[in-house]
Design a protein around this motif. Structure first.
Motif, PDB file in Angstrom:
ATOM      1  N   GLY A  23       1.021  -0.591  -0.376  1.00 45.12           N
ATOM      2  CA  GLY A  23      -0.319  -0.179   0.258  1.00 45.12           C
ATOM      3  C   GLY A  23       0.762   1.593  -0.139  1.00 45.12           C
ATOM      4  N   ARG A  24       2.510   1.183  -0.295  1.00 45.40           N
ATOM      5  CA  ARG A  24       3.088   2.185  -0.207  1.00 45.40           C
ATOM      6  C   ARG A  24       2.685   3.163  -1.658  1.00 45.40           C
ATOM      7  NH1 ARG A  24       7.965   3.762   3.366  1.00 45.40           N
ATOM      8  NH2 ARG A  24       6.281   3.509   4.673  1.00 45.40           N
ATOM      9  N   ILE A  25       2.572   4.222  -1.608  1.00 49.26           N
ATOM     10  CA  ILE A  25       2.451   4.544  -2.780  1.00 49.26           C
ATOM     11  C   ILE A  25       3.376   5.538  -3.029  1.00 49.26           C
ATOM     12  CG2 ILE A  25       0.922   6.295  -4.394  1.00 49.26           C
ATOM     13  CD1 ILE A  25      -1.375   5.239  -2.943  1.00 49.26           C
ATOM     14  N   ARG A  26       4.146   5.779  -3.776  1.00 51.15           N
ATOM     15  CA  ARG A  26       4.942   6.107  -4.452  1.00 51.15           C
ATOM     16  C   ARG A  26       5.186   7.580  -5.659  1.00 51.15           C
ATOM     17  NH1 ARG A  26      10.564   6.773  -3.508  1.00 51.15           N
ATOM     18  NH2 ARG A  26      10.639   4.672  -2.238  1.00 51.15           N
ATOM     19  N   TYR A  27       5.342   9.170  -5.578  1.00 53.46           N
ATOM     20  CA  TYR A  27       4.861  10.065  -6.338  1.00 53.46           C
ATOM     21  C   TYR A  27       5.660  11.070  -7.497  1.00 53.46           C
ATOM     22  CZ  TYR A  27       1.648  13.480  -8.599  1.00 53.46           C
ATOM     23  OH  TYR A  27       1.298  14.565  -9.820  1.00 53.46           O
ATOM     24  N   LYS A  28       6.355  10.303  -8.754  1.00 48.79           N
ATOM     25  CA  LYS A  28       7.090  11.972  -8.645  1.00 48.79           C
ATOM     26  C   LYS A  28       6.724  12.609  -9.508  1.00 48.79           C
ATOM     27  CE  LYS A  28      10.963   8.284  -8.776  1.00 48.79           C
ATOM     28  NZ  LYS A  28      12.022   8.974  -7.497  1.00 48.79           N
ATOM     29  N   LYS A  29       7.055  14.043  -8.902  1.00 47.81           N
ATOM     30  CA  LYS A  29       6.183  15.130 -10.062  1.00 47.81           C
ATOM     31  C   LYS A  29       7.420  15.581 -10.587  1.00 47.81           C
ATOM     32  CE  LYS A  29       2.878  18.720  -8.964  1.00 47.81           C
ATOM     33  NZ  LYS A  29       2.643  19.981  -8.399  1.00 47.81           N
ATOM     34  N   PRO A  30       8.115  16.360 -12.083  1.00 43.70           N
ATOM     35  CA  PRO A  30       8.875  17.149 -12.130  1.00 43.70           C
ATOM     36  C   PRO A  30       8.336  18.311 -12.108  1.00 43.70           C
ATOM     37  CG  PRO A  30       7.671  14.951 -14.196  1.00 43.70           C
ATOM     38  CD  PRO A  30       7.359  14.997 -12.501  1.00 43.70           C
ATOM     39  N   MET A  31       8.684  19.303 -11.545  1.00 42.72           N
ATOM     40  CA  MET A  31       8.746  20.328 -11.598  1.00 42.72           C
ATOM     41  C   MET A  31       9.934  21.380 -11.612  1.00 42.72           C
ATOM     42  SD  MET A  31       7.569  20.281  -7.604  1.00 42.72           S
ATOM     43  CE  MET A  31       6.159  22.403  -7.920  1.00 42.72           C
ATOM     44  N   LYS A  32       9.266  22.914 -12.558  1.00 37.29           N
ATOM     45  CA  LYS A  32      10.135  23.632 -11.796  1.00 37.29           C
ATOM     46  C   LYS A  32       9.884  24.578 -11.395  1.00 37.29           C
ATOM     47  CE  LYS A  32      12.684  26.910 -15.518  1.00 37.29           C
ATOM     48  NZ  LYS A  32      12.286  27.540 -16.636  1.00 37.29           N
ATOM     49  N   VAL A  33      10.753  25.498 -10.783  1.00 36.60           N
ATOM     50  CA  VAL A  33      10.500  25.323  -9.640  1.00 36.60           C
ATOM     51  C   VAL A  33      11.731  27.290  -9.241  1.00 36.60           C
ATOM     52  CG1 VAL A  33      10.491  26.091  -6.919  1.00 36.60           C
ATOM     53  CG2 VAL A  33      10.271  23.446  -7.528  1.00 36.60           C
ATOM     54  N   THR A  34       9.906  27.907  -9.893  1.00 38.07           N
ATOM     55  CA  THR A  34      10.544  29.430  -9.754  1.00 38.07           C
ATOM     56  C   THR A  34      10.244  30.331  -8.372  1.00 38.07           C
ATOM     57  OG1 THR A  34      10.410  30.185 -12.394  1.00 38.07           O
ATOM     58  CG2 THR A  34      10.652  31.468 -11.103  1.00 38.07           C
ATOM     59  N   SER A  35      11.335  30.405  -6.949  1.00 36.55           N
ATOM     60  CA  SER A  35      10.817  30.787  -5.885  1.00 36.55           C
ATOM     61  C   SER A  35      11.242  31.958  -5.614  1.00 36.55           C
ATOM     62  CB  SER A  35      11.283  29.340  -4.932  1.00 36.55           C
ATOM     63  OG  SER A  35      12.499  29.429  -4.936  1.00 36.55           O
ATOM     64  N   ILE A  36      11.121  32.490  -4.352  1.00 37.74           N
ATOM     65  CA  ILE A  36      11.614  33.873  -3.736  1.00 37.74           C
ATOM     66  C   ILE A  36      13.075  33.460  -3.038  1.00 37.74           C
ATOM     67  CG2 ILE A  36      11.010  35.582  -2.301  1.00 37.74           C
ATOM     68  CD1 ILE A  36       8.379  35.293  -2.485  1.00 37.74           C
ATOM     69  N   CYS A  37      13.926  34.175  -3.522  1.00 36.73           N
ATOM     70  CA  CYS A  37      15.037  33.905  -2.502  1.00 36.73           C
ATOM     71  C   CYS A  37      15.895  35.928  -2.738  1.00 36.73           C
ATOM     72  CB  CYS A  37      16.081  33.116  -3.308  1.00 36.73           C
ATOM     73  SG  CYS A  37      17.440  32.607  -2.329  1.00 36.73           S
ATOM     74  N   ASN A  38      15.816  35.772  -1.233  1.00 34.35           N
ATOM     75  CA  ASN A  38      16.862  37.066  -1.111  1.00 34.35           C
ATOM     76  C   ASN A  38      18.585  37.301  -1.407  1.00 34.35           C
ATOM     77  OD1 ASN A  38      14.882  37.973  -0.157  1.00 34.35           O
ATOM     78  ND2 ASN A  38      14.339  37.202   2.411  1.00 34.35           N
ATOM     79  N   LEU A  39      18.706  37.934  -2.502  1.00 32.32           N
ATOM     80  CA  LEU A  39      19.819  37.733  -3.503  1.00 32.32           C
ATOM     81  C   LEU A  39      20.840  39.012  -2.708  1.00 32.32           C
ATOM     82  CD1 LEU A  39      19.543  37.133  -6.691  1.00 32.32           C
ATOM     83  CD2 LEU A  39      19.737  35.145  -5.024  1.00 32.32           C
ATOM     84  N   ASP A  40      22.047  38.818  -1.721  1.00 32.74           N
ATOM     85  CA  ASP A  40      23.000  39.366  -1.661  1.00 32.74           C
ATOM     86  C   ASP A  40      24.289  39.546  -2.805  1.00 32.74           C
ATOM     87  OD1 ASP A  40      24.556  41.164  -0.120  1.00 32.74           O
ATOM     88  OD2 ASP A  40      25.133  39.967   1.351  1.00 32.74           O
ATOM     89  N   ILE A  41      23.845  40.455  -3.361  1.00 31.63           N
ATOM     90  CA  ILE A  41      24.840  40.194  -4.376  1.00 31.63           C
ATOM     91  C   ILE A  41      26.104  41.512  -4.553  1.00 31.63           C
ATOM     92  CG2 ILE A  41      22.952  39.639  -6.326  1.00 31.63           C
ATOM     93  CD1 ILE A  41      23.146  42.729  -7.104  1.00 31.63           C
ATOM     94  N   PHE A  42      25.988  42.539  -3.117  1.00 34.32           N
ATOM     95  CA  PHE A  42      27.436  42.583  -3.217  1.00 34.32           C
ATOM     96  C   PHE A  42      28.717  42.492  -3.589  1.00 34.32           C
ATOM     97  CE2 PHE A  42      30.500  44.706  -0.646  1.00 34.32           C
ATOM     98  CZ  PHE A  42      30.739  46.120  -1.044  1.00 34.32           C
ATOM     99  N   TYR A  43      29.081  40.767  -2.963  1.00 40.86           N
ATOM    100  CA  TYR A  43      30.646  40.181  -3.884  1.00 40.86           C
ATOM    101  C   TYR A  43      30.180  39.695  -5.415  1.00 40.86           C
ATOM    102  CZ  TYR A  43      31.914  41.341   1.173  1.00 40.86           C
ATOM    103  OH  TYR A  43      32.373  42.364   2.505  1.00 40.86           O
TER     104      TYR A  43
END
Length: 441
Positions: free
Chosen positions: A133-153
């Protein structure tokens, strides 16, 4: 019409209650007679598929444990148990795993909190169901997420991004989140994939399991902290190296004699070329923030502009020195005397500088050696004064004073060249050391 609608609602309610009551007492065992025949099992799981709208548990007071895993290649792996789908492999011709269309199963509503794009996961995906009864579900997805970038360096920057997996429907009383793999396994698998793609290098992944509270409801969630670092080699080759070469060539232009008139056009050409370079490299720079590399480019441009202005000013001084040298302020005269004192290091450096530029040393008033202006030949008036026995001593002293004043301005122009040249060397050395330190750390 009203009576038929009422009977329909009662029928749906009765169907829902019957489905819930059927799965309350014990595990639902599938009769798998017919598995493997005719290449399918068309009606065996119909009773299970009818329950896809309800959470698959035999006791609704027990939460469903959903284990999640992912890789940086944007594959979400979700595993949970469905007690209604179990069979004995010995009675089912040894079948231990089957594939079922995901639309026929209950799926946990796992989502990424930082997700900022439309989910473009392909439809019609398949889930794999084991005999336990174990179900394995693989979901390919492209994630565009919020990320606080520190680009000083930038381009030596290191970023810390967060991926939060949670549910928006089931609280902790109904669903708990767990790990299908250890964090180090996820990090190792993701690192192998990230190493061969893109400009980022995966440093590590850590996790936390805080609870999210919304009003009186409490939701389970798992937060992954992803540390990544940019590969700077591309930006060093395309940005820092060309800029360093242009600044170095501009520094070497100080060896061109200012009185020849060739230095200013050369510096103008370099300045125009550097501006074209800045326009071309804007596509490689981040669009938000002010990185340290932008400050570096601004300093390079400022140095080149100051160098051009200094060349123009020196050319003007040398022109005045050959015609009518202006009087020198007392503080400037004292500064030149101080820098050219025999106890200082300036005279030796200036003499070497003049020798490298092919110029004779400039002398100060009071020196007994003959004094000549660079590139100046005796004019007709000077020849007339030297050859005329009736020239007065006052006229000769006046000419000598003008010559000494002209030499002082020439000496001042050489001091400015030396100072700016050393400033170029200091800037280039500091830039190289900074790049090496940032690259290694």
């Amino acid at each position: 019409m009203e009576g038929s609608w009422f009977h329909k609602e009662r029928f749906l309610l009765f169907l829902a209650l019957s489905l819930l009551l059927q799965g309350r007492g014990s595990t639902f065992i599938i009769n798998c007679s017919g598995f493997g025949q005719h290449g399918g099992y068309p009606t065996v799981l119909d009773s299970v598929f009818e329950r896809k709208a309800f959470r698959p548990v035999t006791n609704f007071s027990i939460p469903t444990l959903v284990n999640i895993s992912f890789t940086m290649s944007a594959i979400l792996d979700v595993v949970w148990d469905n007690p209604f789908i179990r069979w004995n492999p010995e009675e089912c011709e040894g079948i231990t795993k089957i594939s079922v269309a995901a639309k026929n199963l209950w799926l946990p509503d796992i989502f990424i909190v930082e997700f900022m794009n439309v989910d473009k996961t392909p439809k019609g995906l398949t889930a794999y169901v084991s005999n336990e009864g174990r179900i394995r579900y693989k979901k390919p997805m492209k994630v565009t997420s919020i990320c606080n970038l520190d680009i000083f360096y930038f381009p030596f920057d290191q970023q810390n991004c967060t991926l939060t997996f949670s549910s928006f429907l089931y609280t902790v009383e109904n669903m708990l989140l767990g790990m299908e793999k250890e964090v180090w396994e996820i990090a190792d698998t993701s690192r192998d994939i990230v190493q061969t793609h893109g400009e980022w290098e995966l440093l590590g992944i850590n996790k936390a399991t805080p609870k999210m509270s919304l009003g009186t409801s409490l939701y389970d969630q798992i937060m992954f902290y992803v540390a990544i670092r940019r590969r700077p080699r591309l930006y060093i080759i395309n940005l820092l190296v060309p800029s360093g070469f242009l600044v170095a060539i501009d520094a070497l232009s100080f060896y061109l004699p200012a009185e020849s008139g060739n230095r200013a056009p050369f510096k103008i050409t370099l300045l125009l070329g550097y501006n074209v370079f800045l326009l071309m490299m804007n596509e490689l720079l981040p669009t938000n923030g002010t990185p340290l590399i932008s400050v570096y480019f601004a300093l390079c441009l400022s140095l080149m502009v100051v160098s051009l202005l200094e060349t123009i000013f020196i050319t003007y001084l040398l022109h005045l020195a050959t015609s009518q040298p202006p009087p020198m302020p007392q503080w400037l005269h004292s500064l030149i005397l101080y820098c050219t004192s025999p106890t200082k290091c300036c005279p030796t450096a200036l003499q070497k500088r003049n020798k490298a530029m092919g110029l004779p040393p400039a002398h100060l008033p009071g020196v007994k050696e003959p004094v000549e202006l660079v590139g100046k030949m005796p004019g007709p008036r000077e020849t007339e004064l030297n050859g005329c026995p009736g020239s007065t001593k006052a006229q000769q002293e006046d000419e000598t004073q003008k010559q000494h004043l002209a030499d002082l301005w020439v000496q001042f122009s050489h001091m400015m060249d030396t100072l700016l040249f050393r400033l170029y060397l200091l800037f280039m050395t500091t830039s190289v050391v900074t790049v090496i330190v940032l690259w290694n750390t």
